[in-house]
Design a protein around this motif. Structure first.
Motif, PDB file in Angstrom:
ATOM      1  N   ILE A   1       0.841  -1.199   0.000  1.00 44.60           N
ATOM      2  CA  ILE A   1       0.000   0.000   0.000  1.00 44.60           C
ATOM      3  C   ILE A   1       0.876   1.249   0.000  1.00 44.60           C
ATOM      4  O   ILE A   1       0.667   2.178  -0.792  1.00 44.60           O
ATOM      5  CB  ILE A   1      -0.929   0.004   1.236  1.00 44.60           C
ATOM      6  N   ALA A   2       1.866   1.286   0.886  1.00 46.20           N
ATOM      7  CA  ALA A   2       2.739   2.463   0.992  1.00 46.20           C
ATOM      8  C   ALA A   2       3.489   2.712  -0.308  1.00 46.20           C
ATOM      9  O   ALA A   2       3.598   3.856  -0.773  1.00 46.20           O
ATOM     10  CB  ALA A   2       3.730   2.282   2.143  1.00 46.20           C
ATOM     11  N   GLU A   3       3.994   1.637  -0.918  1.00 43.73           N
ATOM     12  CA  GLU A   3       4.744   1.794  -2.171  1.00 43.73           C
ATOM     13  C   GLU A   3       3.844   2.330  -3.277  1.00 43.73           C
ATOM     14  O   GLU A   3       4.279   3.154  -4.098  1.00 43.73           O
ATOM     15  CB  GLU A   3       5.350   0.447  -2.575  1.00 43.73           C
ATOM     16  N   ASN A   4       2.606   1.876  -3.321  1.00 40.54           N
ATOM     17  CA  ASN A   4       1.673   2.367  -4.332  1.00 40.54           C
ATOM     18  C   ASN A   4       1.314   3.827  -4.108  1.00 40.54           C
ATOM     19  O   ASN A   4       1.244   4.608  -5.059  1.00 40.54           O
ATOM     20  CB  ASN A   4       0.404   1.506  -4.342  1.00 40.54           C
ATOM     21  N   ILE A   5       1.083   4.217  -2.864  1.00 41.92           N
ATOM     22  CA  ILE A   5       0.678   5.595  -2.575  1.00 41.92           C
ATOM     23  C   ILE A   5       1.770   6.585  -2.952  1.00 41.92           C
ATOM     24  O   ILE A   5       1.500   7.672  -3.469  1.00 41.92           O
ATOM     25  CB  ILE A   5       0.289   5.730  -1.083  1.00 41.92           C
ATOM     26  N   PHE A   6       3.024   6.202  -2.738  1.00 41.31           N
ATOM     27  CA  PHE A   6       4.127   7.147  -2.981  1.00 41.31           C
ATOM     28  C   PHE A   6       4.882   6.865  -4.287  1.00 41.31           C
ATOM     29  O   PHE A   6       5.925   7.472  -4.528  1.00 41.31           O
ATOM     30  CB  PHE A   6       5.103   7.113  -1.794  1.00 41.31           C
ATOM     31  N   LEU A   7       4.336   5.956  -5.109  1.00 44.84           N
ATOM     32  CA  LEU A   7       4.993   5.638  -6.370  1.00 44.84           C
ATOM     33  C   LEU A   7       5.056   6.885  -7.259  1.00 44.84           C
ATOM     34  O   LEU A   7       4.037   7.472  -7.628  1.00 44.84           O
ATOM     35  CB  LEU A   7       4.224   4.525  -7.086  1.00 44.84           C
ATOM     36  N   GLY A   8       6.272   7.309  -7.580  1.00 49.00           N
ATOM     37  CA  GLY A   8       6.464   8.514  -8.367  1.00 49.00           C
ATOM     38  C   GLY A   8       6.519   9.782  -7.535  1.00 49.00           C
ATOM     39  O   GLY A   8       6.826  10.855  -8.043  1.00 49.00           O
ATOM     40  N   HIS A   9       6.207   9.654  -6.229  1.00 52.92           N
ATOM     41  CA  HIS A   9       6.246  10.804  -5.303  1.00 52.92           C
ATOM     42  C   HIS A   9       6.951  10.361  -4.010  1.00 52.92           C
ATOM     43  O   HIS A   9       6.477  10.619  -2.917  1.00 52.92           O
ATOM     44  CB  HIS A   9       4.823  11.291  -4.984  1.00 52.92           C
ATOM     45  N   GLU A  10       8.056   9.652  -4.173  1.00 49.06           N
ATOM     46  CA  GLU A  10       8.728   9.036  -3.029  1.00 49.06           C
ATOM     47  C   GLU A  10       9.235  10.074  -2.032  1.00 49.06           C
ATOM     48  O   GLU A  10       9.681  11.157  -2.403  1.00 49.06           O
ATOM     49  CB  GLU A  10       9.907   8.159  -3.506  1.00 49.06           C
ATOM     50  N   THR A  11       9.143   9.714  -0.735  1.00 45.82           N
ATOM     51  CA  THR A  11       9.717  10.552   0.322  1.00 45.82           C
ATOM     52  C   THR A  11      11.173  10.109   0.503  1.00 45.82           C
ATOM     53  O   THR A  11      11.437   8.958   0.855  1.00 45.82           O
ATOM     54  CB  THR A  11       8.950  10.344   1.647  1.00 45.82           C
ATOM     55  N   ALA A  12      12.086  11.003   0.240  1.00 46.09           N
ATOM     56  CA  ALA A  12      13.502  10.612   0.259  1.00 46.09           C
ATOM     57  C   ALA A  12      14.352  11.669   0.961  1.00 46.09           C
ATOM     58  O   ALA A  12      14.014  12.857   0.993  1.00 46.09           O
ATOM     59  CB  ALA A  12      14.000  10.398  -1.173  1.00 46.09           C
ATOM     60  N   LYS A  13      15.450  11.192   1.536  1.00 49.90           N
ATOM     61  CA  LYS A  13      16.469  12.059   2.120  1.00 49.90           C
ATOM     62  C   LYS A  13      17.809  11.682   1.497  1.00 49.90           C
ATOM     63  O   LYS A  13      18.230  10.530   1.568  1.00 49.90           O
ATOM     64  CB  LYS A  13      16.540  11.863   3.643  1.00 49.90           C
ATOM     65  N   ASN A  14      18.416  12.660   0.846  1.00 48.91           N
ATOM     66  CA  ASN A  14      19.717  12.440   0.196  1.00 48.91           C
ATOM     67  C   ASN A  14      19.655  11.276  -0.806  1.00 48.91           C
ATOM     68  O   ASN A  14      20.592  10.467  -0.896  1.00 48.91           O
ATOM     69  CB  ASN A  14      20.794  12.176   1.248  1.00 48.91           C
ATOM     70  N   GLY A  15      18.541  11.183  -1.512  1.00 49.16           N
ATOM     71  CA  GLY A  15      18.410  10.155  -2.535  1.00 49.16           C
ATOM     72  C   GLY A  15      18.023   8.792  -2.014  1.00 49.16           C
ATOM     73  O   GLY A  15      17.944   7.831  -2.791  1.00 49.16           O
ATOM     74  N   VAL A  16      17.777   8.672  -0.710  1.00 52.09           N
ATOM     75  CA  VAL A  16      17.397   7.385  -0.123  1.00 52.09           C
ATOM     76  C   VAL A  16      15.962   7.489   0.417  1.00 52.09           C
ATOM     77  O   VAL A  16      15.629   8.445   1.127  1.00 52.09           O
ATOM     78  CB  VAL A  16      18.356   6.984   1.019  1.00 52.09           C
ATOM     79  N   ILE A  17      15.108   6.502   0.075  1.00 51.53           N
ATOM     80  CA  ILE A  17      13.707   6.543   0.509  1.00 51.53           C
ATOM     81  C   ILE A  17      13.621   6.473   2.030  1.00 51.53           C
ATOM     82  O   ILE A  17      14.237   5.619   2.670  1.00 51.53           O
ATOM     83  CB  ILE A  17      12.907   5.393  -0.124  1.00 51.53           C
ATOM     84  N   ASP A  18      12.856   7.373   2.597  1.00 47.86           N
ATOM     85  CA  ASP A  18      12.624   7.409   4.041  1.00 47.86           C
ATOM     86  C   ASP A  18      11.364   6.592   4.334  1.00 47.86           C
ATOM     87  O   ASP A  18      10.250   7.102   4.314  1.00 47.86           O
ATOM     88  CB  ASP A  18      12.447   8.860   4.507  1.00 47.86           C
ATOM     89  N   TRP A  19      11.560   5.286   4.597  1.00 48.01           N
ATOM     90  CA  TRP A  19      10.418   4.395   4.789  1.00 48.01           C
ATOM     91  C   TRP A  19       9.642   4.727   6.067  1.00 48.01           C
ATOM     92  O   TRP A  19       8.423   4.550   6.119  1.00 48.01           O
ATOM     93  CB  TRP A  19      10.866   2.932   4.813  1.00 48.01           C
ATOM     94  N   PHE A  20      10.335   5.192   7.086  1.00 48.77           N
ATOM     95  CA  PHE A  20       9.651   5.546   8.338  1.00 48.77           C
ATOM     96  C   PHE A  20       8.621   6.654   8.069  1.00 48.77           C
ATOM     97  O   PHE A  20       7.468   6.569   8.497  1.00 48.77           O
ATOM     98  CB  PHE A  20      10.661   6.000   9.388  1.00 48.77           C
ATOM     99  N   GLU A  21       9.034   7.676   7.324  1.00 47.58           N
ATOM    100  CA  GLU A  21       8.137   8.773   6.992  1.00 47.58           C
ATOM    101  C   GLU A  21       7.020   8.309   6.060  1.00 47.58           C
ATOM    102  O   GLU A  21       5.857   8.712   6.199  1.00 47.58           O
ATOM    103  CB  GLU A  21       8.926   9.916   6.341  1.00 47.58           C
TER     104      GLU A  21
END
Length: 509
Positions: free
Chosen positions: A98-118
């Motif tokens: 679900i999370a991957e689908n919601i943020f697909l193309g709008h990923e939450t990232a820090k320094n190029g790395v996805i912030d899964w906690f956020e």
């Protein structure tokens, strides 16, 4: 109050076809605005213009959103403005969470790395807003259709939606999920979010819509305000089809003869979970010239029963006997089931019923190529003649039989599916949700075709989630629950209350 959306004089032309002519539509802030019309009226085309699928420059007219003229060049443009469309075929990746689908193309990232906690934190917040309590890690494939719809809406909320467009959102939902979705739209209205609802279910329109725009033949013919004028389904239907539709179902003059099709002691297990029995000791029969309905709630096992009978297209460890004219027939594979005289029109016409990228001519003859072949070679002229015959007989609205099937309306696609199976010459025709996503006018035409089949001596089985439909077109109704047939009744003696009572009683037993 100024409209949040104004579409003025929208005209859209395809080669040889004018899909929209001078269409006007306005939506107020915090309004649920229904757009209704027959299949092929231009509703989806209008929404594709609005959402940027058809970019500015490919149509004539103007779009104003939030008081500013917009010239959307793509879907991304419209989404960035707050216009989000949810199509009838959901745009989710089944094997992502679900999370991957919601943020697909709008990923939450820090320094190029996805912030899964956020991502998980925000996903939980969004799911809470739509009333979904699944874990963000849950795979989409493990969710029912109703919950997948809610995930799509959660995606829209993540994009700061101002105007939510829903195209046939409840066509594949049961009544409970449909009511939950409509209640959510009403909550959004209270929060000031506007919605455009495209649906053929007029009872839902009457339940939630503030205003209703009717489109017919690519033109705006009426806009009805449910709060200031008396609006009922009959008035909407008259505007949609351009005439009074006094009867929703054509008259049945049943000449039911002897049983020709019988299923005895039929059992089937889940295709992946061998210990899970889906169909349990089912026995039923259908007479020559009879229309038999199978009623039941979502998940009752109706489609699984039909598919397991038709060439064992569903399930494993299948047992039981199928008889035609009193003699056992071999239905162990789909070709053998077809050779025996069975046909099955699937509930999912776009995935399993049609080759969408091919034209009508090829789709019509697909189940019976031998019928248009000589010495193993397809006779193109004969195939053209057959396709044109079914185009005329079933009143398929198209520019020619060389039109690509994907460009047909839902009702006309369904007629192509029926043409395909009628050309195979079956004695028993199983129709699974034959009018799903189809307007009232096209439904009436489909019902007429079902009557013609029965009058020609075919045995017709209709599976439908719409109880009024089964009551209106059937001679006899079986009720199914939890993989069993729990009741049988003549349609004349049946009612929605009796059907639900039979289902409830089976749970108690």
């Amino acid at each position: 109050m100024q409209p949040i959306l104004e579409m003025r004089g929208i005209t859209k032309t395809f080669p040889g076809v004018k899909a929209l002519t001078d269409v006007n539509l306005s939506v107020m802030p915090g309004e649920i605005h229904a757009v209704v019309g027959e299949n092929g009226a231009g509703k989806s085309t209008l929404m594709k213009v609005l959402s940027g699928v058809y970019p500015h420059g490919s149509y004539d007219g103007q779009i104003f959103f939030d008081g500013t003229e917009r010239k959307f060049a793509s879907i991304a443009d419209s989404e960035n403005t707050g216009v989000i469309i949810i199509h009838q075929e959901l745009a989710l990746v089944p094997l992502l969470s679900i999370a991957e689908n919601i943020f697909l193309g709008h990923e939450t990232a820090k320094n190029g790395v996805i912030d899964w906690f956020e991502a998980f934190r925000r996903t939980k917040d969004l799911l809470g807003k739509v009333g979904l309590h699944e874990h963000p890690n849950t795979l989409i494939t493990n969710l029912g259709t109703g919950k997948q719809q809610l995930v799509e809406i959660a995606k829209a909320l993540n994009k700061s939606v101002k105007l939510l467009i829903l195209d046939e959102p409840t066509s594949s939902l049961n009544e409970t999920d449909s009511n939950a979705l409509l209640a959510l739209l009403q909550e959004f209205r209270a929060q000031g979010i506007s919605s455009i609802l495209i649906t053929h279910k007029l009872n839902e329109v009457m339940k939630v819509a503030d205003r209703i725009t009717v489109i017919r033949d690519g033109r705006t013919v009426d806009t009805l305000d449910t709060k200031t004028a008396k609006v009922d389904e009959d008035r909407i239907i008259k505007a949609m089809v351009g005439r009074e539709l006094t009867d929703r179902y054509p008259p049945r003059h049943a000449k039911v003869l002897n049983p020709i099709f019988e299923v005895k002691n039929w059992n089937a297990y889940h295709p992946l979970h061998a210990d899970r029995q889906m169909i349990k000791d089912v026995n039923f029969h259908v007479c020559k010239g009879e229309v038999v309905g199978i009623a039941g709630l979502m998940g009752a096992g109706r489609t699984e029963l039909a598919m397991s009978i038709f060439g064992r297209a569903y399930g494993q460890k299948i047992s039981g006997e199928v008889l035609l004219h009193g003699k056992p027939i071999d239905v162990s594979t789909i070709p053998k089931a077809m050779d025996a005289g069975l046909a099955y029109a699937t509930e999912d016409r776009k995935t399993y019923g049609l080759v969408l990228i091919d034209h009508i001519k090829h789709n019509v003859t697909l189940a019976n190529l031998e019928g248009v072949a000589a010495r193993g070679v397809v006779d193109d002229l004969e195939e053209l003649s057959v396709a044109n015959k079914y185009r005329q007989d079933l009143k398929i609205r198209c520019s020619s039989v060389y039109q690509t099937t994907v460009n047909l309306s839902g009702g006309n696609q369904q007629k192509v599916v029926l043409s395909k199976w009628l050309f195979s010459g079956p004695e028993v025709l199983i129709l699974d949700e034959p009018t799903r996503g189809i307007d009232v006018g096209a439904k009436y035409e489909i019902y007429g075709i079902i009557n013609q089949l029965a009058e020609a001596g075919k045995a017709v089985i209709v599976i439908s989630s719409e109880m009024p439909e089964l009551l209106g077109i059937s001679d006899r109704i079986y009720v199914m629950n939890d993989g069993r047939l729990v009741a049988e009744m003549p349609a004349k003696e049946a009612s929605q209350e009796k059907i639900m009572r039979a289902i409830m009683k089976s749970w108690e037993d």
